[in-house]
Design a protein around this motif. Structure first.
Motif, PDB file in Angstrom:
ATOM      1  N   THR A 277       0.866  -1.191   0.000  1.00  0.00           N
ATOM      2  CA  THR A 277       0.000   0.000   0.000  1.00  0.00           C
ATOM      3  C   THR A 277       0.898   1.235   0.000  1.00  0.00           C
ATOM      4  N   GLY A 415      -7.486   1.652   1.875  1.00  0.00           N
ATOM      5  CA  GLY A 415      -6.029   1.584   1.889  1.00  0.00           C
ATOM      6  C   GLY A 415      -5.464   1.520   3.293  1.00  0.00           C
ATOM      7  N   ARG A 418      -6.307  -1.864   4.858  1.00  0.00           N
ATOM      8  CA  ARG A 418      -5.489  -2.946   4.292  1.00  0.00           C
ATOM      9  C   ARG A 418      -4.071  -2.894   4.843  1.00  0.00           C
TER      10      ARG A 418
END
Length: 435
Positions: A277, A415, A418
């Motif tokens: 990410t 994001g 995650r």
């Protein structure tokens, strides 16, 4: 030769002012070029300033504890020769028309600077007579409140090492709340300052000047809190396998001379998760043509460090290129340097993402403020044994909480979620790091 005046220089970090912490010389002392004259505290670090002149100390123009602007005259030296080397272009070290010339601490190597008279601490922890320890180790012990006489030495010649002092301080901090001080606990120097400013008899209220690291931290945190929209997420983690890996690394000959802690695995987990990410490693940048998002394809890993001088966030440059062993050594060096108050300004600049280890204070989780210039900060909570369901059965496991705050202008909810899930996954199963 007539008196020469040394002015407070910019030591290479763009400072505008600094506090005179301690003079290392007194009027009448003889000094050579590069002998340390004074220790100053800037917004980022403690710095020793060497003399650009050889001669006799005339007058100390600024008292200890005073804050002065860059360029202010701080000391006069007479009767000697100035250095042959040219002065740093950023450091107005002497009066106009007079030579200056030495390399300031931080510009040159440490071997070029020779310390002279070091003032004894105003409130020494203990005399520690008979204890073998180098002067920097004794200063570290004073800063951390460690009595050297109570430290078990591990050096080859029976001397107390830096690691001995840090380990003793860490162990002592566990018991920091056992003894409660009597009211009021007001520092003598604070009372002296208050009395000098006005006739203050009530010592129940302590006024602490905001300067140095505290001033810089307050400004940075206020700017971050009111410019970046913070969003925080967190999750509980079974870190049992992380604790098992730490135990194995401590027993490994490859890590025999390096301190290993769960923070090492956390650091590797963050670096690994950043690759998946990248936006958490980005920055929101305002420009003349509008805002843009700068995505860094490298990791300068910041580690928030609580030091005797306040909160510092030094970072490990290009941490993504380091092996587990090299990262462990970098973390150890960063921590020890920060605790000594010797973190260089360059080591506090250019960070891309930060870890704050609030677990060392017994905290489970938090919502940290993002370090300016970054978009994410991760908090590692304390790791303690708790009941945890494994394969349908309740078992004792090592459990922690991983939390993070993010700049919502840069990172969306999926994001940041995650990313935290990836960090948690590595702490649950460090084997994910083996690719």
């Amino acid at each position: 030769m007539s008196d020469q005046t040394f002015h407070l220089p910019d030591v290479g970090e763009g400072l505008t002012e600094a506090e005179i912490v301690s003079w290392r010389v007194a009027p009448g002392d003889t000094v050579d070029v590069n002998d340390v004259l004074v220790e100053i505290e800037t917004a980022k670090s403690l710095v020793e300033l060497p003399s650009p002149f050889a001669g006799t100390v005339g007058e100390l123009l600024v008292a200890e504890g005073a804050t002065v602007d860059v360029g202010a005259a701080i000391i006069t030296i007479s009767g000697g020769q100035d250095a042959a080397a040219p002065a740093s272009p950023a450091a107005p070290a002497a009066d106009a028309g007079e030579g200056s010339g030495s390399v300031l601490v931080g510009y040159g190597s440490a071997e070029q600077v020779h310390s002279r008279r070091r003032k004894p601490a105003e409130k020494p922890v203990a005399a520690s007579v008979g204890v073998v320890a180098k002067p920097p180790i004794r200063k570290l012990a004073r800063d951390l409140g460690v009595d050297l006489a109570s430290v078990v030495p591990s050096g080859p010649a029976g001397e107390v090492t830096r690691e001995d002092v840090v380990a003793h301080a860490s162990q002592a901090s566990v018991f920091r709340n056992i003894e409660t001080p009597e009211w009021p606990e007001v520092r003598e120097e604070t009372i002296a300052v208050a009395a000098a400013v006005s006739e203050v008899d009530d010592v129940r209220v302590e006024s602490i000047p905001v300067r140095g690291v505290r001033k810089a931290t307050a400004s940075a945190m206020t700017s971050s809190a009111y410019s970046a929209p913070h969003v925080s997420v967190w999750t509980d983690v079974d870190a049992t396998r992380t604790m098992e890996l730490v135990k194995r690394l401590k027993a490994s000959p490859d890590f025999a001379d390096i301190k290993v802690s769960p923070l090492l695995i956390m650091a590797r987990a963050v670096i690994w998760a950043v690759r998946r990410t990248p936006m958490v490693n980005a920055a929101w940048v305002e420009g003349d043509d509008g805002a843009q998002i700068s995505v860094r394809h490298y990791v300068n890993l910041g580690i928030a460090a609580a030091t005797p001088r306040g909160l510092l966030v030094p970072n490990i440059k290009d941490a993504q290129d380091l092996s587990m062993r090299d990262l462990a050594r970098a973390l150890e060096k960063l921590t020890l340097t920060a605790r000594e108050g010797r973190t260089a300004p360059a080591d506090q600049q250019g960070g891309t993402i930060t870890i704050t280890n609030i677990g060392v204070f017994g905290m489970d989780a938090g919502t940290p403020i993002i370090n300016p210039g970054e978009s994410g900060i991760v908090a590692l909570g304390t790791i303690r044994q708790k009941p945890w369901v494994v394969d349908g059965e309740v078992r004792p496991r090592w459990v922690t909480t991983v939390a993070g705050s993010f700049d919502h202008r840069v990172i969306d909810g999926d994001g940041m979620s995650r990313f935290i899930a990836d960090v948690a996954a590595v702490l649950e199963e460090p084997a994910l790091l083996v690719e």
